[in-house]
Design a protein around this motif. Structure first.
Motif, PDB file in Angstrom:
ATOM      1  N   GLY A  15       0.809  -1.213   0.000  1.00  0.00           N
ATOM      2  CA  GLY A  15       0.000   0.000   0.000  1.00  0.00           C
ATOM      3  C   GLY A  15       0.837   1.254   0.000  1.00  0.00           C
ATOM      4  N   VAL A  16       1.995   1.205   0.646  1.00  0.00           N
ATOM      5  CA  VAL A  16       2.895   2.356   0.684  1.00  0.00           C
ATOM      6  C   VAL A  16       3.479   2.610  -0.705  1.00  0.00           C
ATOM      7  CG1 VAL A  16       4.925   3.347   1.806  1.00  0.00           C
ATOM      8  CG2 VAL A  16       3.436   1.798   3.078  1.00  0.00           C
ATOM      9  N   LEU A  17       3.860   1.540  -1.398  1.00  0.00           N
ATOM     10  CA  LEU A  17       4.362   1.696  -2.764  1.00  0.00           C
ATOM     11  C   LEU A  17       3.281   2.299  -3.665  1.00  0.00           C
ATOM     12  CD1 LEU A  17       6.310  -1.674  -3.234  1.00  0.00           C
ATOM     13  CD2 LEU A  17       7.239   0.572  -2.653  1.00  0.00           C
ATOM     14  N   SER A  18       2.045   1.866  -3.488  1.00  0.00           N
ATOM     15  CA  SER A  18       0.938   2.443  -4.269  1.00  0.00           C
ATOM     16  C   SER A  18       0.782   3.929  -3.973  1.00  0.00           C
ATOM     17  CB  SER A  18      -0.368   1.713  -3.956  1.00  0.00           C
ATOM     18  OG  SER A  18      -0.340   0.388  -4.418  1.00  0.00           O
ATOM     19  N   TRP A  19       0.885   4.288  -2.704  1.00  0.00           N
ATOM     20  CA  TRP A  19       0.759   5.697  -2.299  1.00  0.00           C
ATOM     21  C   TRP A  19       1.841   6.552  -2.955  1.00  0.00           C
ATOM     22  CZ3 TRP A  19      -2.190   9.322  -0.188  1.00  0.00           C
ATOM     23  CH2 TRP A  19      -1.590  10.456   0.363  1.00  0.00           C
ATOM     24  N   TRP A  20       3.072   6.097  -2.904  1.00  0.00           N
ATOM     25  CA  TRP A  20       4.170   6.859  -3.506  1.00  0.00           C
ATOM     26  C   TRP A  20       4.032   6.918  -5.027  1.00  0.00           C
ATOM     27  CZ3 TRP A  20       8.186   3.955  -0.064  1.00  0.00           C
ATOM     28  CH2 TRP A  20       8.280   4.606   1.183  1.00  0.00           C
ATOM     29  N   HIS A  21       3.490   5.859  -5.600  1.00  0.00           N
ATOM     30  CA  HIS A  21       3.265   5.848  -7.046  1.00  0.00           C
ATOM     31  C   HIS A  21       2.210   6.887  -7.428  1.00  0.00           C
ATOM     32  CE1 HIS A  21       3.054   4.316 -11.095  1.00  0.00           C
ATOM     33  NE2 HIS A  21       1.797   3.923 -10.960  1.00  0.00           N
ATOM     34  N   THR A  23       1.208   9.599  -5.550  1.00  0.00           N
ATOM     35  CA  THR A  23       1.507  10.975  -5.135  1.00  0.00           C
ATOM     36  C   THR A  23       2.818  11.504  -5.691  1.00  0.00           C
ATOM     37  OG1 THR A  23       2.569  10.177  -3.090  1.00  0.00           O
ATOM     38  CG2 THR A  23       0.204  10.697  -3.004  1.00  0.00           C
ATOM     39  N   ARG A  24       3.730  10.614  -6.087  1.00  0.00           N
ATOM     40  CA  ARG A  24       5.052  11.037  -6.563  1.00  0.00           C
ATOM     41  C   ARG A  24       5.389  10.499  -7.950  1.00  0.00           C
ATOM     42  NH1 ARG A  24       8.601  12.493  -2.267  1.00  0.00           N
ATOM     43  NH2 ARG A  24       7.522  12.525  -0.241  1.00  0.00           N
ATOM     44  N   GLU A  25       4.476   9.697  -8.503  1.00  0.00           N
ATOM     45  CA  GLU A  25       4.734   9.014  -9.775  1.00  0.00           C
ATOM     46  C   GLU A  25       6.028   8.202  -9.700  1.00  0.00           C
ATOM     47  OE1 GLU A  25       4.623  11.856 -12.915  1.00  0.00           O
ATOM     48  OE2 GLU A  25       2.461  12.160 -12.735  1.00  0.00           O
ATOM     49  N   ALA A  26       6.301   7.651  -8.532  1.00  0.00           N
ATOM     50  CA  ALA A  26       7.531   6.883  -8.311  1.00  0.00           C
ATOM     51  C   ALA A  26       7.335   5.437  -8.747  1.00  0.00           C
ATOM     52  CB  ALA A  26       7.917   6.933  -6.832  1.00  0.00           C
ATOM     53  N   ARG A  27       8.430   4.847  -9.214  1.00  0.00           N
ATOM     54  CA  ARG A  27       8.438   3.439  -9.579  1.00  0.00           C
ATOM     55  C   ARG A  27       9.613   2.777  -8.861  1.00  0.00           C
ATOM     56  NH1 ARG A  27       4.785   2.505 -13.240  1.00  0.00           N
ATOM     57  NH2 ARG A  27       5.574   0.377 -13.494  1.00  0.00           N
ATOM     58  N   PRO A 129       2.486   0.695   8.239  1.00  0.00           N
ATOM     59  CA  PRO A 129       2.562   1.353   6.930  1.00  0.00           C
ATOM     60  C   PRO A 129       2.753   2.871   7.023  1.00  0.00           C
ATOM     61  CG  PRO A 129       0.847  -0.312   6.911  1.00  0.00           C
ATOM     62  CD  PRO A 129       1.310  -0.198   8.332  1.00  0.00           C
ATOM     63  N   GLN A 130       2.157   3.511   8.023  1.00  0.00           N
ATOM     64  CA  GLN A 130       2.394   4.949   8.188  1.00  0.00           C
ATOM     65  C   GLN A 130       3.849   5.230   8.539  1.00  0.00           C
ATOM     66  OE1 GLN A 130      -0.991   5.409  11.005  1.00  0.00           O
ATOM     67  NE2 GLN A 130      -1.519   7.194   9.757  1.00  0.00           N
ATOM     68  N   ARG A 131       4.445   4.360   9.346  1.00  0.00           N
ATOM     69  CA  ARG A 131       5.865   4.525   9.662  1.00  0.00           C
ATOM     70  C   ARG A 131       6.708   4.318   8.412  1.00  0.00           C
ATOM     71  NH1 ARG A 131       5.611   0.596  15.009  1.00  0.00           N
ATOM     72  NH2 ARG A 131       3.757   1.580  15.907  1.00  0.00           N
ATOM     73  N   TYR A 132       6.354   3.308   7.607  1.00  0.00           N
ATOM     74  CA  TYR A 132       7.065   3.109   6.342  1.00  0.00           C
ATOM     75  C   TYR A 132       7.021   4.376   5.487  1.00  0.00           C
ATOM     76  CZ  TYR A 132       7.147  -2.071   6.798  1.00  0.00           C
ATOM     77  OH  TYR A 132       7.379  -3.371   7.184  1.00  0.00           O
ATOM     78  N   ALA A 133       5.841   4.983   5.410  1.00  0.00           N
ATOM     79  CA  ALA A 133       5.655   6.143   4.534  1.00  0.00           C
ATOM     80  C   ALA A 133       6.571   7.294   4.912  1.00  0.00           C
ATOM     81  CB  ALA A 133       4.202   6.596   4.559  1.00  0.00           C
ATOM     82  N   LEU A 134       6.959   7.389   6.183  1.00  0.00           N
ATOM     83  CA  LEU A 134       7.823   8.484   6.626  1.00  0.00           C
ATOM     84  C   LEU A 134       9.243   8.378   6.084  1.00  0.00           C
ATOM     85  CD1 LEU A 134       6.620   8.927  10.316  1.00  0.00           C
ATOM     86  CD2 LEU A 134       6.139  10.396   8.348  1.00  0.00           C
ATOM     87  N   ALA A 135       9.548   7.303   5.379  1.00  0.00           N
ATOM     88  CA  ALA A 135      10.839   7.222   4.697  1.00  0.00           C
ATOM     89  C   ALA A 135      10.947   8.295   3.622  1.00  0.00           C
ATOM     90  CB  ALA A 135      11.037   5.843   4.085  1.00  0.00           C
ATOM     91  N   LEU A 136       9.800   8.688   3.035  1.00  0.00           N
ATOM     92  CA  LEU A 136       9.797   9.735   2.005  1.00  0.00           C
ATOM     93  C   LEU A 136       8.926  10.926   2.369  1.00  0.00           C
ATOM     94  CD1 LEU A 136       9.605   7.737  -1.379  1.00  0.00           C
ATOM     95  CD2 LEU A 136      11.626   8.591  -0.176  1.00  0.00           C
ATOM     96  N   ASP A 137       7.852  10.687   3.112  1.00  0.00           N
ATOM     97  CA  ASP A 137       6.902  11.758   3.421  1.00  0.00           C
ATOM     98  C   ASP A 137       7.269  12.445   4.727  1.00  0.00           C
ATOM     99  OD1 ASP A 137       5.643  10.873   1.187  1.00  0.00           O
ATOM    100  OD2 ASP A 137       3.919   9.997   2.204  1.00  0.00           O
ATOM    101  N   SER A 138       7.067  13.743   4.771  1.00  0.00           N
ATOM    102  CA  SER A 138       7.385  14.488   5.991  1.00  0.00           C
ATOM    103  C   SER A 138       6.313  14.331   7.055  1.00  0.00           C
ATOM    104  CB  SER A 138       7.574  15.972   5.657  1.00  0.00           C
ATOM    105  OG  SER A 138       6.416  16.497   5.035  1.00  0.00           O
ATOM    106  N   THR A 139       5.086  14.057   6.632  1.00  0.00           N
ATOM    107  CA  THR A 139       3.994  13.791   7.567  1.00  0.00           C
ATOM    108  C   THR A 139       3.322  12.480   7.171  1.00  0.00           C
ATOM    109  OG1 THR A 139       2.439  15.074   6.222  1.00  0.00           O
ATOM    110  CG2 THR A 139       3.553  16.228   8.030  1.00  0.00           C
ATOM    111  N   PRO A 140       2.812  11.732   8.129  1.00  0.00           N
ATOM    112  CA  PRO A 140       2.235  10.420   7.800  1.00  0.00           C
ATOM    113  C   PRO A 140       0.908  10.556   7.061  1.00  0.00           C
ATOM    114  CG  PRO A 140       1.931  10.914  10.130  1.00  0.00           C
ATOM    115  CD  PRO A 140       2.819  11.992   9.584  1.00  0.00           C
ATOM    116  N   PRO A 141       0.723   9.856   5.966  1.00  0.00           N
ATOM    117  CA  PRO A 141      -0.577   9.836   5.292  1.00  0.00           C
ATOM    118  C   PRO A 141      -1.609   9.120   6.155  1.00  0.00           C
ATOM    119  CG  PRO A 141       1.200   8.992   3.877  1.00  0.00           C
ATOM    120  CD  PRO A 141       1.734   9.055   5.269  1.00  0.00           C
ATOM    121  N   PRO A 142      -2.896   9.302   5.868  1.00  0.00           N
ATOM    122  CA  PRO A 142      -3.922   8.555   6.603  1.00  0.00           C
ATOM    123  C   PRO A 142      -3.725   7.053   6.418  1.00  0.00           C
ATOM    124  CG  PRO A 142      -4.899  10.327   5.309  1.00  0.00           C
ATOM    125  CD  PRO A 142      -3.477  10.234   4.885  1.00  0.00           C
ATOM    126  N   ALA A 143      -3.970   6.298   7.461  1.00  0.00           N
ATOM    127  CA  ALA A 143      -3.799   4.847   7.395  1.00  0.00           C
ATOM    128  C   ALA A 143      -4.644   4.229   6.289  1.00  0.00           C
ATOM    129  CB  ALA A 143      -4.144   4.225   8.751  1.00  0.00           C
TER     130      ALA A 143
END
Length: 330
Positions: A15-21, A23-27, A129-143
């Motif tokens: 889910g975190v990879l999907s979020w970054w994809h 919001t950031r168009e990351a692959r 997953p919110q903790r994972y997201a903080l690897a790139l995001d400055s604030t945690p996205p909603p769970a």
């Protein structure tokens, strides 16, 4: 991105990879254990999976293997969602940007010894997953934006339906997962066998999924699929189920990832660690006890006969299951 370890840990990255994809168009190129690579099949954010065997990651050759991986990924950034000595070997070899996530390891260990309110609030503020997201995001996205997701093809879904029809399953059914990597996290087997007739009385059928056949060899029933489905086949079966009843386990997250409601039974571990099912209808049954949680992974010895699990009766689980099905419209 690197995350090895267990089934649930890797599932929670999806889910975190999907979020970054989104919001950031990351692959991503994902480095994980070979046996867990199927989790990422069809994931729109994943270009490649580099599979590593158990022997490679645990053996003395990991230092050389990590050097080869780093060389093959020259020019890429490195996201460490594992935070271990294994991932440190990769980070030391990596030439690009390196990011990692807050593991809260010290906080977890302190809380395990001293369950203070300030520590509990810090741990419960974010799930894994919110903790994972903080690897790139400055604030945690909603769970809710980070729920794990397994992308099954239409062919896989159809194959799952055919498999269930082949074993004679025609009614709506509930999936049961009676196992856990660490046996002390598992609800007693006799309780599972008592739960089955309670499910049948409601006009529902059932299947058992999982990999550990030790306690169920005597259950000679075609609905006992223990050890008979591969990883993505298990996901396809779970996708057809009305709900999954399980211990704190990897399949708990697989069910959430295919949109199936979960009733999870927590004993020595607890939601406070952040590894809990996060679907809209998922629910956790656990006892408030002064000795819980007693370990990070459910491996400590118990002097109370695992009362945290044995005190949860089949009738109570059945009631929570039927409430969950009603809320989910099943």
């Amino acid at each position: 991105m690197f995350r090895a370890s267990a089934l649930g840990d890797v599932t929670l990255t999806t889910g975190v990879l999907s979020w970054w994809h989104q919001t950031r168009e990351a692959r991503f190129t994902v480095i994980t254990r070979s046996n867990l690579a199927p989790l990422l099949a069809g994931h729109p954010a994943v270009d490649e999976v580099i599979g590593i065997t158990q022997d490679e990651i645990d053996g003395h050759d990991w230092w050389r293997k990590s050097r080869r991986i780093a060389a093959d990924c020259t020019g890429m950034g490195f996201i460490d969602l594992h935070r271990s000595l294994r991932s440190l070997a990769l980070k030391l070899r990596w030439e690009g940007l390196v990011r990692s996530y807050p593991k809260f390891g010290i906080t977890r260990r302190l809380y395990n010894r001293m369950p203070l309110g300030v520590l509990e609030r810090r741990l419960t503020a974010l799930n894994v997953p919110q903790r994972y997201a903080l690897a790139l995001d400055s604030t945690p996205p909603p769970a809710s934006e980070l729920r794990p997701v397994i992308h099954l093809s239409q062919q896989e879904i159809a194959s799952g339906r055919q498999h269930l029809a082949h074993i004679g399953l025609s009614r709506p059914f509930v999936a049961l997962h009676p196992f856990a990597t660490h046996p002390d996290k598992a609800w007693p087997m006799g309780y599972w066998l008592s739960l089955i007739p309670l499910i049948e009385r409601q006009g529902l059928d059932w299947v058992i999924v999982g990999k550990n056949p030790d306690h169920l060899q005597a259950l000679d029933d075609p609905r006992n699929l223990t050890g008979r489905t591969a990883l993505r086949e298990t996901c396809a079966v779970l996708a057809q189920a009305r709900a999954l009843v399980t211990s704190d386990s990897g399949p708990m997250h697989l069910a959430t990832a295919v949109g199936t409601p979960v009733v999870a039974l927590f004993g020595p571990t607890a939601k406070v660690w952040g590894f809990y099912p996060s679907g809209p209808y998922d629910t956790v049954l656990e006892r408030e006890m002064s000795c819980r949680p007693c370990s990070l992974h459910g491996t400590t010895r118990c002097k109370r006969g695992r009362e945290c699990l044995t005190s949860i009766e089949p009738d109570e689980v059945a009631l929570r299951l039927f409430e969950t099905l009603e809320r989910a419209g099943g």
